[in-house]
Design an enzyme around this catalytic site. Structure first.
Site, PDB file in Angstrom:
ATOM      1  CG  ASP A  13      18.595 102.629  54.918  1.00 44.27           C
ATOM      2  OD1 ASP A  13      17.622 101.961  54.046  1.00 44.27           O
ATOM      3  OD2 ASP A  13      18.358 102.586  56.387  1.00 44.27           O
ATOM      4  N   GLY A  15      22.498 102.732  49.970  1.00 48.59           N
ATOM      5  CA  GLY A  15      22.365 103.785  48.352  1.00 48.59           C
ATOM      6  C   GLY A  15      22.362 102.667  48.010  1.00 48.59           C
ATOM      7  CE  LYS A  16      20.144  97.413  50.643  1.00 45.60           C
ATOM      8  NZ  LYS A  16      20.030  98.522  51.819  1.00 45.60           N
ATOM      9  N   GLY A  40      13.862 100.124  52.157  1.00 50.34           N
ATOM     10  CA  GLY A  40      13.511 101.326  51.294  1.00 50.34           C
ATOM     11  C   GLY A  40      14.360 101.953  50.618  1.00 50.34           C
ATOM     12  CG  HIS A  41      15.976 100.187  48.219  1.00 54.17           C
ATOM     13  ND1 HIS A  41      16.184  98.947  47.261  1.00 54.17           N
ATOM     14  CD2 HIS A  41      16.679  99.298  49.477  1.00 54.17           C
ATOM     15  CE1 HIS A  41      16.385  97.689  47.702  1.00 54.17           C
ATOM     16  NE2 HIS A  41      16.441  98.447  49.293  1.00 54.17           N
ATOM     17  CB  THR A 129       9.997  97.666  58.617  1.00 56.12           C
ATOM     18  OG1 THR A 129       9.865  96.055  58.784  1.00 56.12           O
ATOM     19  CG2 THR A 129      11.729  98.348  58.528  1.00 56.12           C
ATOM     20  CD  GLN A 224      15.898  94.463  54.392  1.00 53.86           C
ATOM     21  OE1 GLN A 224      16.310  92.702  54.315  1.00 53.86           O
ATOM     22  NE2 GLN A 224      15.025  94.555  54.610  1.00 53.86           N
ATOM     23  CB  THR A 239      15.816  91.382  58.408  1.00 55.71           C
ATOM     24  OG1 THR A 239      14.340  91.872  58.050  1.00 55.71           O
ATOM     25  CG2 THR A 239      16.916  91.225  57.494  1.00 55.71           C
ATOM     26  NE  ARG A 303      11.857 102.690  62.105  1.00 54.93           N
ATOM     27  CZ  ARG A 303      11.946 101.662  62.306  1.00 54.93           C
ATOM     28  NH1 ARG A 303      12.542 101.253  63.800  1.00 54.93           N
ATOM     29  NH2 ARG A 303      13.001 100.752  61.323  1.00 54.93           N
ATOM     30  CE  LYS A 331      23.371 109.824  52.154  1.00 53.48           C
ATOM     31  NZ  LYS A 331      22.342 110.006  52.965  1.00 53.48           N
ATOM     32  CG  ASP A 333      27.552 113.639  48.837  1.00 55.53           C
ATOM     33  OD1 ASP A 333      28.216 112.664  48.588  1.00 55.53           O
ATOM     34  OD2 ASP A 333      26.557 114.322  49.237  1.00 55.53           O
TER      35      ASP A 333
HETATM   36  P1  GDP Z   1      19.382 102.010  50.507  1.00 55.02           P
HETATM   37  O1  GDP Z   1      18.341 100.928  50.847  1.00 55.02           O
HETATM   38  O2  GDP Z   1      20.554 101.209  50.232  1.00 55.02           O
HETATM   39  O3  GDP Z   1      18.487 101.593  48.612  1.00 55.02           O
HETATM   40  O4  GDP Z   1      19.636 103.177  50.837  1.00 55.02           O
HETATM   41  P2  GDP Z   1      18.384 104.397  50.551  1.00 55.02           P
HETATM   42  O5  GDP Z   1      18.030 105.254  49.328  1.00 55.02           O
HETATM   43  O6  GDP Z   1      17.626 103.444  51.619  1.00 55.02           O
HETATM   44  O7  GDP Z   1      19.169 105.884  51.794  1.00 55.02           O
HETATM   45  C1  GDP Z   1      20.424 106.120  50.917  1.00 55.02           C
HETATM   46  C2  GDP Z   1      20.210 107.551  50.937  1.00 55.02           C
HETATM   47  O8  GDP Z   1      21.562 108.054  50.346  1.00 55.02           O
HETATM   48  C3  GDP Z   1      19.526 107.654  49.582  1.00 55.02           C
HETATM   49  O9  GDP Z   1      18.841 109.022  49.809  1.00 55.02           O
HETATM   50  C4  GDP Z   1      19.826 108.448  47.824  1.00 55.02           C
HETATM   51  O10 GDP Z   1      19.363 109.313  47.411  1.00 55.02           O
HETATM   52  C5  GDP Z   1      21.247 109.055  48.988  1.00 55.02           C
HETATM   53  N1  GDP Z   1      22.408 108.487  48.259  1.00 55.02           N
HETATM   54  C6  GDP Z   1      22.600 107.570  47.377  1.00 55.02           C
HETATM   55  N2  GDP Z   1      24.509 107.663  47.234  1.00 55.02           N
HETATM   56  C7  GDP Z   1      24.489 108.552  47.871  1.00 55.02           C
HETATM   57  C8  GDP Z   1      25.440 110.028  47.360  1.00 55.02           C
HETATM   58  O11 GDP Z   1      27.075 109.104  47.018  1.00 55.02           O
HETATM   59  N3  GDP Z   1      25.393 110.837  48.172  1.00 55.02           N
HETATM   60  C9  GDP Z   1      24.340 111.219  48.315  1.00 55.02           C
HETATM   61  N4  GDP Z   1      24.509 112.394  49.408  1.00 55.02           N
HETATM   62  N5  GDP Z   1      23.653 111.319  48.616  1.00 55.02           N
HETATM   63  C10 GDP Z   1      23.621 109.655  48.340  1.00 55.02           C
HETATM   64  P1  IMO Z   2      16.674  98.540  53.200  1.00 52.70           P
HETATM   65  O1  IMO Z   2      16.709  97.598  52.078  1.00 52.70           O
HETATM   66  C1  IMO Z   2      18.061  99.775  57.282  1.00 52.70           C
HETATM   67  C2  IMO Z   2      15.989  97.106  60.353  1.00 52.70           C
HETATM   68  C3  IMO Z   2      14.827  97.840  61.177  1.00 52.70           C
HETATM   69  C4  IMO Z   2      14.671  96.648  62.012  1.00 52.70           C
HETATM   70  C5  IMO Z   2      15.330  95.416  62.020  1.00 52.70           C
HETATM   71  C6  IMO Z   2      14.298  94.519  61.500  1.00 52.70           C
HETATM   72  O2  IMO Z   2      16.576 100.153  53.020  1.00 52.70           O
HETATM   73  O3  IMO Z   2      18.671  99.224  53.718  1.00 52.70           O
HETATM   74  P2  IMO Z   2      11.918  93.719  60.117  1.00 52.70           P
HETATM   75  O4  IMO Z   2      11.156  94.720  60.157  1.00 52.70           O
HETATM   76  O5  IMO Z   2      13.449  94.275  59.185  1.00 52.70           O
HETATM   77  O6  IMO Z   2      11.876  92.392  60.886  1.00 52.70           O
HETATM   78  O7  IMO Z   2      13.100  95.468  61.418  1.00 52.70           O
HETATM   79  O8  IMO Z   2      16.069  95.517  60.545  1.00 52.70           O
HETATM   80  N1  IMO Z   2      15.593  97.025  58.742  1.00 52.70           N
HETATM   81  C7  IMO Z   2      16.397  97.897  58.109  1.00 52.70           C
HETATM   82  N2  IMO Z   2      17.380  98.977  58.387  1.00 52.70           N
HETATM   83  N3  IMO Z   2      17.490  99.424  55.873  1.00 52.70           N
HETATM   84  C8  IMO Z   2      16.411  98.520  55.835  1.00 52.70           C
HETATM   85  O9  IMO Z   2      16.500  98.364  54.382  1.00 52.70           O
HETATM   86  C9  IMO Z   2      16.020  97.750  56.552  1.00 52.70           C
HETATM   87  N4  IMO Z   2      14.921  96.960  56.487  1.00 52.70           N
HETATM   88  C10 IMO Z   2      14.719  96.518  57.768  1.00 52.70           C
HETATM   89  O10 IMO Z   2      14.860  98.919  61.280  1.00 52.70           O
HETATM   90  O11 IMO Z   2      16.187  97.139  63.141  1.00 52.70           O
HETATM   91 MG    MG Z   3      17.007 102.121  52.543  1.00 54.24          MG
END
Ligand code: GDP
Ligand code: IMO
Ligand code: MG
Length: 432
Positions: A13, A15-16, A40-41, A129, A224, A239, A303, A331, A333
């Site tokens: 999470d 910001g990939k 979840g991206h 998950t 991840q 994972t 969550r 992030k 900001d």
């Molecule tokens: P990922 O799983 O690595 O793709 O990241 P997620 O999408 O799960 O979580 C990143 C969150 O941060 C998302 O809601 C993005 O829209 C947000 N995000 C990404 N880059 C930035 C940033 O530079 N600033 C802020 N405020 N939000 C960001």
């Molecule tokens: P993105 O790509 C954050 C965590 C789960 C748990 C562990 C194992 O959005 O960054 P799994 O279902 O993979 O067997 O769970 O890994 N986990 C993540 N945490 N971002 C993710 O994906 C995740 N994918 C799995 O919460 O701790």
């Molecule tokens: Mg994510």
């Protein structure tokens, strides 16, 4: 030609999705190489539309490029169709999505086993998950998995499902006291689903190799993060795949010498979802501050994410195990309006100070952060597009993170939107 891996440098999470979207416009291919619909991206397009991408590469939102689900990914056919349906409903062109013939499938019994195993573990649960990811990878390694190519041969598919269920049903019924699953129904359902996407199954290794030889740009999108890697993460709270950069070559089926850059996506603070150690975790109002200001709620499972300050020990480790050439610091900001910003520069373990990852799991559980405090800034930086526009204290924070992490910072996120980015080094341009 650039073959750039985008990987999470922390616990996911980071910001990939935003990073993939940013570079997506300038590449011809985006490849997911591991994980499944546990990811979840979030991607926010310039017109403000927000997408939550799970299994499909985030590059699907960029028109005209080819997106690949590589052999290292585990594909849940139902989740795939659901996500395709959602995208198509919003008029996203999905025709350029291909699936490796060797990608393994997540079957209903994997999801059932994931859930009962977590219940059985009780307090020791991983906090997965619940998407069946671990059990699907277990079957892959145990050589009893079902692959995308099996969908092209009904008799093999039936045999594989029947023989897997002979064992799985014993486990579900005798160990976990659950109902047995019906192999005939699973076979019929999967076949019906396959009819809707089997035209996408391809020899993606060959296609990628040919594209790289033609000089096309490829982005490898990890899901991840480094600390969730089954080999390099905080095992067993990880994972079941390899998000680290080595996983990109294996999970896409290209040679390791083809990779030209490794970009680590690094959040300006730290978050984690699920169980496991997290030295800089905050249990006070500052944790709540980061969660609220950063909107730290899981895209996939809803969550709340655990939040803490930036941990430079982890970043240095990520630099090392991935061979990170560039960082995208996201992030920044979210840290605006703090009097001072703590950075964890080392750990104290049983009275001893460490500045690298401890050797054992027990020591990592006991690690207490050693903080350095940098002066904060109060200006809204979401409109900054040049490094020089950032307040001096924000610039100093970025430079200190860069110094401690050990790789240059090439981009900085100052908001969720694609354009809310400060570019310091144009990696694709540099690579020609
Ligand atoms: P990922 O799983 O690595 O793709 O990241 P997620 O999408 O799960 O979580 C990143 C969150 O941060 C998302 O809601 C993005 O829209 C947000 N995000 C990404 N880059 C930035 C940033 O530079 N600033 C802020 N405020 N939000 C960001
Ligand atoms: P993105 O790509 C954050 C965590 C789960 C748990 C562990 C194992 O959005 O960054 P799994 O279902 O993979 O067997 O769970 O890994 N986990 C993540 N945490 N971002 C993710 O994906 C995740 N994918 C799995 O919460 O701790
Ligand atoms: Mg994510």
């Amino acid at each position: 030609m650039a073959v750039m891996v985008l990987i999470g440098a922390q616990w996911g999470d980071e910001g990939k999705g935003k990073a993939t979207d940013l570079y997506g416009e300038r590449v011809q291919w985006v490849v997911r190489y591991q994980g499944g619909n546990n990811a979840g991206h979030t991607v926010v397009l310039p017109d403000g539309q927000k997408f939550a991408i799970r299994l499909i590469p985030s590059g699907i939102l960029t028109p005209g490029i080819t997106n690949v689900i590589g052999n290292g990914v585990v594909v849940n056919p139902g989740a795939l169709l659901e996500e395709l349906g959602e995208l198509e409903k919003r008029e996203v062109d999905t025709s350029g999505l291909l699936i490796s013939a060797d990608a393994h499938l997540v079957m209903p019994y994997h999801v059932a086993i994931d859930r009962v195993t977590e219940r059985y573990l009780g307090k020791a649960k991983i906090g997965t998950t619940g998407r069946g990811i671990g059990p699907a990878y277990q079957d892959k390694v145990a050589r009893m998995g079902v692959r995308a190519q099996d969908l092209l041969d009904e008799s093999i598919l039936r045999q594989k499902i029947e023989s897997a269920l002979e064992l799985k049903n014993q486990i579900l019924v005798k160990v976990y006291n659950r109902k047995a699953l019906d192999p005939g129904k699973i076979f019929d359902d999967v076949l019906e689903q396959a009819a809707q996407f089997s035209h996408r199954i391809a020899d993606t290794r060959l296609l990628l190799d040919q594209a790289i030889s033609r000089g096309e740009h490829v982005l490898m999108e990890g899901s991840q993060g480094t600390l969730l890697d089954v080999d390099h993460g905080t095992y067993p709270f990880v994972t079941s795949s390899n998000p680290t950069s080595g996983g990109a070559a294996v999970g896409a089926g290209i040679g390791a010498t083809r990779l030209t850059a490794v970009m680590g996506i690094l959040k300006a603070y730290t978050t984690r979802v699920g169980s496991g150690p997290f030295p800089t975790e905050l249990h006070d109002e500052w944790g709540e501050y980061l969660r609220k200001t950063g909107g730290e709620v899981g895209v996939n499972t809803g969550r709340d994410r655990r939040c803490g300050w930036f941990d430079a020990v982890i970043a240095r480790y990520a630099t090392r195990v991935n061979g990170i050439t560039d960082y995208f610091l996201t992030k920044l900001d979210v840290l605006s309006s703090l009097e001072q910003v703590p950075i964890c520069v080392g750990y104290r373990v049983d009275g001893e100070q460490l500045d690298e990852m401890p050797l054992t799991q027990t020591d990592f559980h006991h690690a207490e952060p050693v903080y350095e405090y940098l002066p904060g800034w109060f200006e809204d930086i979401t409109g900054c597009r040049d490094f020089d526009e950032l307040p001096a204290n924000a610039q100093a924070y970025v430079r200190r993170v860069e110094e401690l992490s050990g790789s240059r910072i090439s981009a900085i996120g100052v908001g969720p939107g694609r354009e809310q980015t400060i570019v310091l080094h144009d990696i694709l341009e540099e690579q020609g």
